[in-house]
Scaffold this motif. Structure first.
Motif, short mmCIF file in Angstrom:
data_model
loop_
_atom_site.label_atom_id
_atom_site.label_comp_id
_atom_site.label_asym_id
_atom_site.label_seq_id
_atom_site.Cartn_x
_atom_site.Cartn_y
_atom_site.Cartn_z
N GLN A 719 0.72 -1.23 0.02
CA GLN A 719 0.04 -0.04 0.08
C GLN A 719 0.89 1.26 -0.01
O GLN A 719 0.37 2.54 0.13
CB GLN A 719 -1.05 -0.15 1.26
CG GLN A 719 -1.84 -1.09 1.21
CD GLN A 719 -2.67 -1.41 2.37
OE1 GLN A 719 -3.45 -0.23 2.40
NE2 GLN A 719 -2.71 -2.30 3.13
N ALA A 720 2.10 1.13 -0.07
CA ALA A 720 3.10 2.06 -0.01
C ALA A 720 3.13 3.04 -1.39
O ALA A 720 2.56 2.45 -2.54
CB ALA A 720 4.17 1.76 0.25
N GLY A 721 3.09 4.22 -1.31
CA GLY A 721 3.57 5.06 -2.54
C GLY A 721 2.66 6.00 -2.89
O GLY A 721 2.74 6.85 -3.91
N ASP A 722 1.27 5.90 -2.21
CA ASP A 722 0.23 6.99 -2.44
C ASP A 722 -0.08 7.78 -1.15
O ASP A 722 -0.96 7.03 -0.49
CB ASP A 722 -0.93 6.24 -3.17
CG ASP A 722 -1.79 7.41 -3.75
OD1 ASP A 722 -1.94 8.36 -2.97
OD2 ASP A 722 -2.56 6.92 -4.51
N LYS A 723 0.46 8.99 -0.87
CA LYS A 723 0.20 9.34 0.35
C LYS A 723 -1.40 9.93 0.58
O LYS A 723 -1.91 9.67 1.81
CB LYS A 723 0.99 10.58 0.53
CG LYS A 723 0.70 11.80 -0.33
CD LYS A 723 1.89 12.90 -0.17
CE LYS A 723 1.44 14.06 -1.02
NZ LYS A 723 2.44 14.94 -0.88
N HIS A 724 -2.06 10.09 -0.59
CA HIS A 724 -3.35 10.39 -0.49
C HIS A 724 -4.12 9.39 -0.09
O HIS A 724 -5.17 9.34 0.72
CB HIS A 724 -3.99 10.96 -1.75
CG HIS A 724 -2.89 12.19 -2.15
ND1 HIS A 724 -2.92 13.35 -1.49
CD2 HIS A 724 -2.14 12.22 -3.32
CE1 HIS A 724 -1.99 14.25 -2.36
NE2 HIS A 724 -1.62 13.42 -3.23
N TYR A 725 -3.97 8.17 -0.79
CA TYR A 725 -4.69 7.03 0.03
C TYR A 725 -4.40 6.67 1.20
O TYR A 725 -5.19 6.63 1.85
CB TYR A 725 -4.35 5.89 -1.32
CG TYR A 725 -4.47 4.51 -0.76
CD1 TYR A 725 -5.87 4.00 -0.66
CD2 TYR A 725 -3.32 3.59 -0.23
CE1 TYR A 725 -5.94 2.67 -0.26
CE2 TYR A 725 -3.72 2.56 0.26
CZ TYR A 725 -4.94 2.00 0.44
OH TYR A 725 -5.16 0.72 0.84
N LEU A 726 -3.18 6.70 1.55
CA LEU A 726 -2.67 6.20 2.99
C LEU A 726 -3.46 7.26 3.91
O LEU A 726 -3.85 6.85 5.05
CB LEU A 726 -1.35 6.20 3.19
CG LEU A 726 -0.48 5.21 2.35
CD1 LEU A 726 1.04 5.23 2.45
CD2 LEU A 726 -0.98 3.82 2.84
N ALA A 727 -3.57 8.41 3.44
CA ALA A 727 -4.44 9.32 4.39
C ALA A 727 -5.67 8.92 4.94
O ALA A 727 -6.33 9.55 5.68
CB ALA A 727 -4.15 10.70 4.01
N THR A 728 -6.21 8.26 4.00
CA THR A 728 -7.71 7.82 4.21
C THR A 728 -7.96 6.73 5.19
O THR A 728 -9.03 6.21 5.60
CB THR A 728 -8.32 7.31 3.08
OG1 THR A 728 -7.86 6.12 2.39
CG2 THR A 728 -8.29 8.48 1.85
#
Lengths: 801, 438
Positions: A719-728
């Motif tokens: 799941q690494a590499g997309d900070k916008h996604y991880l912020a959800t």
């Protein structure tokens, strides 16, 4: 598909002069599709309840089936057919055509017409239908003193990932209806009215949706965009390839849109049998992991203590030499993880038996048990759709579903959506054996069978189910002694059907291909001589190793003890294993380690030979989902820097003079097809002794039982590499009973035999006394590393330490 | 002249403290309730059917028939909802009725609820009229105290609770399904039909929704009989109704008369048009009904005759405009109202009203072209019958009817480079009025 041909009541309607027989209650807009007439539409979506808001699909109905017509044009998306109905669409009725053109003109007056800079331009239903059903010129601009559009500041964030451009929005309500009807996360709602009506952030509804990306896909204009994709490319520059999501065991169909060798975005595919048209945000947004900076780009071998680049042939040779030595010095274990395609898993399975002469192979990079392996061999392997296996569609017709050790919203999002559909449309009763009512269970209108961790076995034994019930068993049950056996007994006793739902895309394929110490490919039991002969013959060998091998924990122990010389590790993160420290120690202790991985990891750092493997986009293959359904996909990119693991294993095996007999995915596929599933007797699970009575879970004292699972969005390496996604991601909290929460305060420190974790406290009304829940991999290195061993108890104190 | 008036609902309006229970009962109030409670419920429905009472909220659907649609075999609770969200421009009958004699409504609610076997009734009152909400709340409280409401009403074994609900300021909530949404606590937007409220209305249960005046008429029907009611009015539009005269007449106000009365008679009752002026145009039933002119002074004000001249009886909200009024300006004001009140659910109403206002505003200032008149008519054609509910239809009525009757006046704005009228002349402080020494 389990098709029991049902008698469908039909009616005959005439659409644009063409008679067609359609099922009763079909909407006119869909009946028209059946005669090849496409009526323009925006708010209509086949999987959402009709709303009739946009009025784009107006048709003329000169005869409603009773000899009388409607005086006004009717919205075909809300009008069910009636026998004898006559419908004239825009193709044959001037009234309908003018009505549609009028609505289109209205829709465009307040639309910014910024198509040249809009992400949707080129794939936009508004743009397309304005061309097909609109006028070339706007009368708005030349009317009066020149029309003035309504404007909004833009864009606004609906979530860290999803953005809203209110000017482009035509308020068709697809997004708000999706949010409410499909996942039950009404995080957006209509606000204001008239031309100022807009989509807004719903009051008192914190953004917690795992399915929010779907609203971007179903938006018929460019109003909803994602941070990840916004302004990155134009649809007409993209090449779309069908694929299968690699993040869970659901097998969701996806569409990968790519440009010049780079994935730009992923969308939901359309598969009515599996994910319908929805996917989780993980399936949609978590793809950047494959292009992270630590991606391994070439084979490496260790020389003088350091890894150095090597050619493929050198790496094959070095790996073969080391494995041969290790094989002679006690043997080599194989840890395959749960992320492999079925073809790769088959290659590992064959490699272990043919090249390494061992059954020491296990895909389970997580806490597991011998009971689980027996259960998989006896009740799971070689079942599937058409063979009596539980399917997604079965969930909709079941008399009830019981979830045990499974939180579908977090661990199998596609199952969650299908269950919710069944709950809303068919009144499916859902029960969950869990320590508290989760948000997901609440949205399923489910009933909690309050159960402390460890007490599941007794709860299963006490379940009241009928033959129409489906029991979904999560992989977490492996850590509860007797639970899987109790489930099997329950099914045998009541006729209820079982389905095992693992977490990872490759888990079920690994079972099918024999990446287990007790199973050969096709569900052939290792202990069954006839099964061994069957496989040996197919592989052209005299014999196969006869005794069941070591499971993953035993492989780790044997490496540490020096009983095993080496190990082949495929994409296993030590942090996922039952004892991360032990796994790391074992890898250090092993005399020879071959690692096959996508990105640098704890394993590759300790390995003697490292092979880069092809990411999911760079190779063909197939996953087997929890149903047992094979989900094949094609190669998207041709990238010479990495190879499918089966090709790497073939290369090593050839150097070991034990050729596997294949080098390509197609060859493996045909070999698997030839071998087929075992038609002999299934393995029977040893009747595991009933668990220690549940007293362990309700022991007195101030220690707590630890309940845990992985949240859908967490610190997983893929799941690494997309900070916008991880912020959800949902924040990590410790969930405890209200009285305890009050005593603890805002923050608490949970301490176990491996360390401590400090997180905010959340009171959960119906949390079983004496239980604390923590997300398994949302803090630090994960609970198995940072907090406690599986099944052990923890203590909790208020505040930070 | 007085014999043309039939004061029933308005009869008590001039009584001392007319809104109190004591006054109402002293004049025979709640007598109909006591009679109704002894009647078989279906007989009440039959009586209302036989009376020919048609919905007084505008559409004129037969009230008794609406009640009979309630499926009595449905195990869900039944509800009566009174639509008191009176917001139509020009309409001002329900609010004075609730202000003057709220018990007429409360008694009607009890009898109607009893007839349809509802144990729960709601009165949804427009939120802006706080004084009226208070008055109805007080009346309901009085009725509870007197045993007209609550458990076992007057020993009949019948229970009824009445909730007075305040709206939140949206014209659309006068649309019955939007009203139900609002009552359920949701966004006020109309619902898809079918299912109709009679089958699945409030909380998905069988629901009757009636206008205040319809329900308030029920006690008189029970007390005096269906034949008495049916003896008034015309063949298909029976009974009496409140005609609300506003605008350029000498004595604006509520005139209760049998349906079928003509505007000429009503103007006579109201003392004629404003002194020295003549009728130019008027709305028969609020701004959503196509306007008429002085050609139509003798058309009977009933459902059929109004439909015959291309308009609707509506809510009998008769707004009268004399020759000092600019029809373009009046229509623009109404259109601005619809734009402001469009709920936004459907495209034609939401976007159409946005555009209509712009085109009309330009015309009113003498800008644009003659082609804009045809554009307006075409926009109206694209809204009328294409929108989700009748709000969109209503928005087009003043525009298309005014262009039909006053096209030349629109053109005069263009040729004269602006409005040819003196806006002050149509006001109450107009010089002509002060000069006349009125």
């Amino acid at each position: 598909m389990t098709t029991t041909p049902e008698k469908v009541e039909t009616v005959t309607v005439t659409i644009d002069g063409i008679q067609v027989e359609v099922a009763k209650d079909t909407l006119v807009i869909r009946a028209a599709e059946q005669v090849g007439v496409q009526i323009p539409r925006f708010c209509d979506h086949p999987l959402l309840a009709p709303v009739g808001a946009c009025r784009q699909c107006l048709v003329d109905v000169p005869d409603a089936g009773n000899g009388r017509g409607f005086p006004k044009p009717q919205a075909s998306c809300t009008l069910p057919v009636a026998d004898g109905m006559v419908v004239s669409t825009q193709l044959t009725s001037e009234v309908a055509d003018k009505a549609q053109q009028g609505v289109m003109e209205f829709l465009l007056i307040n639309h910014p017409l910024d198509c040249p800079v809009c992400d949707k331009g080129g794939e936009c239903p508004l743009q397309n239908q304005a061309m097909s059903n609109g006028q070339g010129e706007s009368r708005f601009a030349s009317s009066g003193t020149g029309g003035v559009k309504r404007t909004f500041p833009k864009p606004i964030n609906l979530s860290p990932q999803v953005l809203l451009d209110r000017e482009r929005c035509i308020v068709c309500q697809r997004c708000t209806r999706f949010a409410e009807e499909i996942p039950g996360d009404p995080f957006i709602a209509l606000i204001e009215r008239g031309a100022q009506q807009q989509i807004g952030i719903a009051e008192n509804a914190p953004f917690l949706s795992y399915f929010s990306g779907n609203v971007i896909q179903i938006c018929p204009v460019g109003a909803l965009t994602s941070e990840s994709y916004r302004f990155r490319s134009r649809p007409f520059d993209l090449v779309s390839s069908p694929a299968v999501a690699e993040h869970d065991a659901c097998g969701a169909a996806i569409r990968v849109d790519h440009r010049r060798g780079k994935v730009m975005r992923r969308l939901a595919g359309d598969d009515p049998d599996v994910n319908e048209e929805w996917i989780t945000d993980k399936d949609r947004f978590a793809f950047a992991y494959a292009t992270e900076a630590d991606r391994i780009g070439y084979p490496m071998v260790r020389e003088d203590g350091e890894l150095r680049p090597a050619s493929w042939t050198e790496a094959f040779a070095v790996a073969a030499r080391g494995l041969a030595t290790a094989r002679a010095a006690g043997g080599v274990g194989v840890l395959t993880g749960g992320r492999l395609t079925g073809e790769d898993a088959y290659a590992y399975s064959k490699f272990a038996r043919v090249a390494l002469d061992t059954n020491d192979i296990d895909f389970r990079a997580r806490p597991h048990s011998a009971e689980e392996a027996d259960f998989l061999a006896a009740h799971v392997v070689a079942t599937g759709p058409g063979g009596g296996g539980v399917t997604y569609r079965d969930l909709e017709t079941a008399t009830g579903v019981v979830l045990v050790g499974l939180e579908p919203e977090d661990e199998a999002g596609t199952i969650f959506l299908r269950l919710r559909k069944a709950v809303l449309h068919a009144g499916l009763p859902v029960r969950s054996v869990a320590p508290f009512t989760t948000r997901g269970l609440r949205k399923l209108d489910g009933t909690l069978i309050a159960t402390a961790p460890g007490a599941e076995t007794a709860a299963i034994a006490a379940l009241d189910v009928d033959a129409g019930t489906i029991v979904l068993l999560g992989e977490r049950l492996a850590t509860v002694p007797g639970a899987l056996t109790a489930a099997a007994d329950l099914a045998a006793r009541t006729g209820a059907r079982l389905a095992w739902v693992p977490r990872r895309a490759g888990d079920r394929g690994a079972v099918e291909t024999g990446c287990l110490p007790n199973l050969l490919p096709g569900g052939r039991p290792v202990v069954d001589a006839a099964a061994r002969v069957d496989v040996a013959t197919a592989w052209g060998l005299d014999r196969l190793p006869e005794t069941p091998g070591r499971d993953a924990d035993a492989i780790v122990a044997a490496l540490t003890a020096g009983d095993l010389g080496g190990v082949v590790v495929a994409g296993v993160d030590p942090a996922d294993t039952a004892d991360p420290a032990a796994t790391r120690a074992a890898l250090e202790a092993a005399t020879f380690v071959v690692a096959l991985d996508l990105r640098a990891s704890d394993v590759t750092r300790l390995a003697d030979v490292v092979f880069p493997v092809a990411p999911i986009t760079d190779r063909a293959g197939s996953f087997v989902n929890w149903e047992g359904r094979v989900r094949p996909f094609d190669q998207i990119f041709a990238n010479p820097a990495s190879l499918p693991e089966l090709r790497i294993l073939a290369g090593i095996a050839e150097e070991l003079d034990a050729p596997l007999g294949f080098r390509t995915v197609d060859q493996v596929w045909s070999e698997m097809e030839q071998l087929g599933a075992w038609d002999g007797a299934r393995a029977t699970a040893a009747s595991a002794a009933p668990a220690e009575p549940a007293t362990a879970a309700v022991q007195a004292g101030d220690s707590l039982a630890l309940a845990s699972w992985k949240q859908l969005v967490d610190n997983g390496v893929m799941q690494a590499g997309d900070k916008h996604y991880l912020a959800t991601a949902r924040p990590a909290v410790a969930k405890v009973a209200p009285a305890l929460a009050a005593a603890l305060g805002d923050t608490a420190t949970v301490t176990g035999d491996r360390g401590s974790v400090t997180v905010p406290v959340e009171a959960v009304d119906d949390m079983v006394e004496g239980v604390v829940w923590l997300p398994a991999n949302s803090t630090g290195l994960g609970l198995l590393t940072d907090l406690a061993s599986p099944g052990s108890r923890v203590t909790i104190t208020g505040g930070a330490v | 002249m007085t014999d043309t008036l039939t004061p029933v609902l308005t009869d008590d309006w001039d009584a001392e403290r007319s809104w109190t229970l004591a006054t109402y009962e002293s004049r025979g109030g709640y007598g109909a309730l006591k009679k109704a409670l002894t009647m078989p419920q279906d007989d009440i429905i039959t009586a209302v059917k036989d009376s020919g009472l048609r919905g007084r909220g505008g559409a004129g659907f037969p009230t008794g028939m609406k009640w009979s649609f309630i499926p009595q075999d449905n195990p869900k609770p039944k509800y009566l909802v009174v639509n008191a969200d009176e917001s139509e421009p020009g309409t001002c009958k329900d609010i004075p009725l609730m202000m003057a004699t709220p018990h007429t409504l409360v008694e009607g609610v009890i009898i109607s609820s009893f007839a349809i076997r509802a144990n729960h009734a709601f009165i949804y009152i427009r939120g802006e009229v706080l004084h009226v909400i208070r008055r109805v709340q007080a009346a309901v409280a009085e009725a509870y105290a007197a045993g007209h409401l609550g458990k076992n009403i007057h020993g009949s074994g019948y229970d009824l609770d009445v909730v007075v609900h305040a709206g939140a300021g949206a014209y659309i909530c006068g649309e019955e399904t939007a009203l139900l949404e609002g009552l359920e606590g949701r966004r006020g937007q109309p619902r898809l039909r079918p299912p109709f409220p009679a089958v699945a209305g409030l909380y998905a249960s069988p629901t009757v929704i009636n206008n205040v005046e319809s329900i308030a008429s029920v006690p008189s029907i029970i007390a005096n009989g269906a034949d008495w009611f049916a003896s008034m009015g015309t063949e298909k539009s029976k009974g009496y109704g409140i005609f609300s005269l506003s605008g350029h007449v000498e004595r604006p106000g509520q005139y209760e008369a049998p349906l079928g009365i003509t505007l000429r008679e009503l103007i006579d009752l109201a003392g004629g048009m404003r002194h020295g002026h003549r009728l130019k145009f008027w709305t028969p039933g609020g701004s959503s009904t196509p306007l008429l002119t002085d050609e139509h002074l003798d058309v009977p004000l009933d459902f059929e005759a109004m439909a015959g001249v291309g308009t609707m009886l509506g809510t009998r909200a008769i707004q009268l405009f004399d020759e000092t009024t600019c029809v373009v300006r009046a229509v623009l004001r109404w259109t601005e109202f619809y734009k402001h009140e469009s709920c936004g659910k459907c495209t034609p109403c939401r976007e159409g009203t946005w555009w209509l206002v712009q085109t009309l505003a330009a015309l009113e200032q003498g800008q644009g072209s003659e082609g804009d008149l045809d554009l307006l008519l075409d926009q109206c054609e694209n809204i009328l019958g294409r929108s989700f509910c009748a709000l969109g239809d209503g928005a087009t009525s003043p525009i298309s009817s005014s262009i039909q009757f006053f096209r030349d006046e629109y053109l005069a704005h263009l040729t004269g480079g602006g409005c040819p009228f003196d806006p002050a002349a149509s006001t109450v402080w107009a010089p002509s009025l002060t000069k006349a020494g009125a």
